[in-house]
Design a protein around this motif. Structure first.
Motif, PDB file in Angstrom:
ATOM      1  N   LEU A  90       3.992   6.977   4.277  1.00 45.87           N
ATOM      2  CA  LEU A  90       4.703   5.992   4.798  1.00 45.87           C
ATOM      3  C   LEU A  90       4.150   5.449   6.232  1.00 45.87           C
ATOM      4  CD1 LEU A  90       8.325   6.382   4.346  1.00 45.87           C
ATOM      5  CD2 LEU A  90       6.377   4.955   2.609  1.00 45.87           C
ATOM      6  N   TYR A 123       8.294   1.879   6.387  1.00 42.82           N
ATOM      7  CA  TYR A 123       8.175   1.404   5.589  1.00 42.82           C
ATOM      8  C   TYR A 123       6.937   1.141   5.037  1.00 42.82           C
ATOM      9  CZ  TYR A 123      11.396  -2.480   7.385  1.00 42.82           C
ATOM     10  OH  TYR A 123      12.497  -2.780   7.826  1.00 42.82           O
ATOM     11  N   LYS A 124       7.333   1.364   3.386  1.00 41.19           N
ATOM     12  CA  LYS A 124       5.546   1.196   2.491  1.00 41.19           C
ATOM     13  C   LYS A 124       4.805   0.550   2.376  1.00 41.19           C
ATOM     14  CE  LYS A 124       4.161   2.685  -2.103  1.00 41.19           C
ATOM     15  NZ  LYS A 124       3.554   1.409  -2.079  1.00 41.19           N
ATOM     16  N   ASP A 125       3.240  -0.104   3.297  1.00 42.41           N
ATOM     17  CA  ASP A 125       2.707  -0.526   3.552  1.00 42.41           C
ATOM     18  C   ASP A 125       1.671  -0.603   2.361  1.00 42.41           C
ATOM     19  OD1 ASP A 125       0.086  -1.649   5.527  1.00 42.41           O
ATOM     20  OD2 ASP A 125      -0.483   0.184   6.051  1.00 42.41           O
ATOM     21  N   VAL A 126       1.828  -2.200   2.018  1.00 44.23           N
ATOM     22  CA  VAL A 126       1.224  -3.316   1.316  1.00 44.23           C
ATOM     23  C   VAL A 126       0.648  -4.431   1.622  1.00 44.23           C
ATOM     24  CG1 VAL A 126       2.032  -4.549  -1.016  1.00 44.23           C
ATOM     25  CG2 VAL A 126       3.237  -2.837  -0.329  1.00 44.23           C
ATOM     26  N   LEU A 130       6.843  -8.474  -2.834  1.00 47.85           N
ATOM     27  CA  LEU A 130       7.462  -7.454  -1.771  1.00 47.85           C
ATOM     28  C   LEU A 130       9.512  -7.076  -2.003  1.00 47.85           C
ATOM     29  CD1 LEU A 130       5.506  -7.876   1.621  1.00 47.85           C
ATOM     30  CD2 LEU A 130       4.958  -6.640  -0.469  1.00 47.85           C
ATOM     31  N   THR A 186      11.926  -1.664   1.603  1.00 49.48           N
ATOM     32  CA  THR A 186      11.065  -0.361   1.649  1.00 49.48           C
ATOM     33  C   THR A 186       9.959  -0.753   2.134  1.00 49.48           C
ATOM     34  OG1 THR A 186      11.082  -1.038  -0.885  1.00 49.48           O
ATOM     35  CG2 THR A 186      13.132   0.687   0.253  1.00 49.48           C
ATOM     36  N   GLN A 187       9.523  -2.055   1.831  1.00 47.64           N
ATOM     37  CA  GLN A 187       7.748  -2.737   1.502  1.00 47.64           C
ATOM     38  C   GLN A 187       7.691  -3.491   3.058  1.00 47.64           C
ATOM     39  OE1 GLN A 187       7.596  -3.685  -2.309  1.00 47.64           O
ATOM     40  NE2 GLN A 187       5.784  -2.065  -2.645  1.00 47.64           N
TER      41      GLN A 187
END
Length: 112
Positions: A55, A60-63, A74, A78-79
């Motif tokens: 993470l 946050y999850k990196d997108v 998104l 969480t993202q």
């Protein structure tokens, strides 16, 4: 627990070696033998918890985002988005406005 910066053996002595980690393999290497006073070496005990692994430091999850459609897909809880470097200045501004409307966090807001 904060991890130490794992630095290459004798990187402080020779600039050409750089800071990037390399495992010490010398026969008489004090660092390889974990002698007191030498820099830390990575091992199993330094691992991060499974739910936090991979993470962004913000949690946050990196997108990676390159258009509005990807931004809309998104999950804001969480993202978080990171705008691609191939996106131009005009479209970046549009993406930032849309992200603000949707309540999505953008990790690389500081442009130019």
């Amino acid at each position: 627990m904060k991890k130490p910066k794992f630095r290459r053996q004798e990187s402080f002595r020779y600039k050409k070696l750089g800071e990037k980690w390399r495992k010490p393999k010398g026969r008489t290497s004090k660092m390889r033998r974990y002698e007191k006073g030498k820099p830390a070496m990575p091992n199993v005990g330094y691992g991060s918890p499974k739910d936090r692994r991979g993470l962004h430091p913000s949690g946050y999850k990196d997108v990676l985002i390159s258009n509005i459609r990807e931004l809309k897909s998104l999950d804001p809880s969480t993202q978080a988005g990171r705008i691609s470097s191939t996106v131009g200045k005009r479209k970046k501004e549009i993406l930032l406005k849309k992200a603000k409307e949707l309540g999505i966090k953008i990790l690389n807001k500081s442009f130019y």
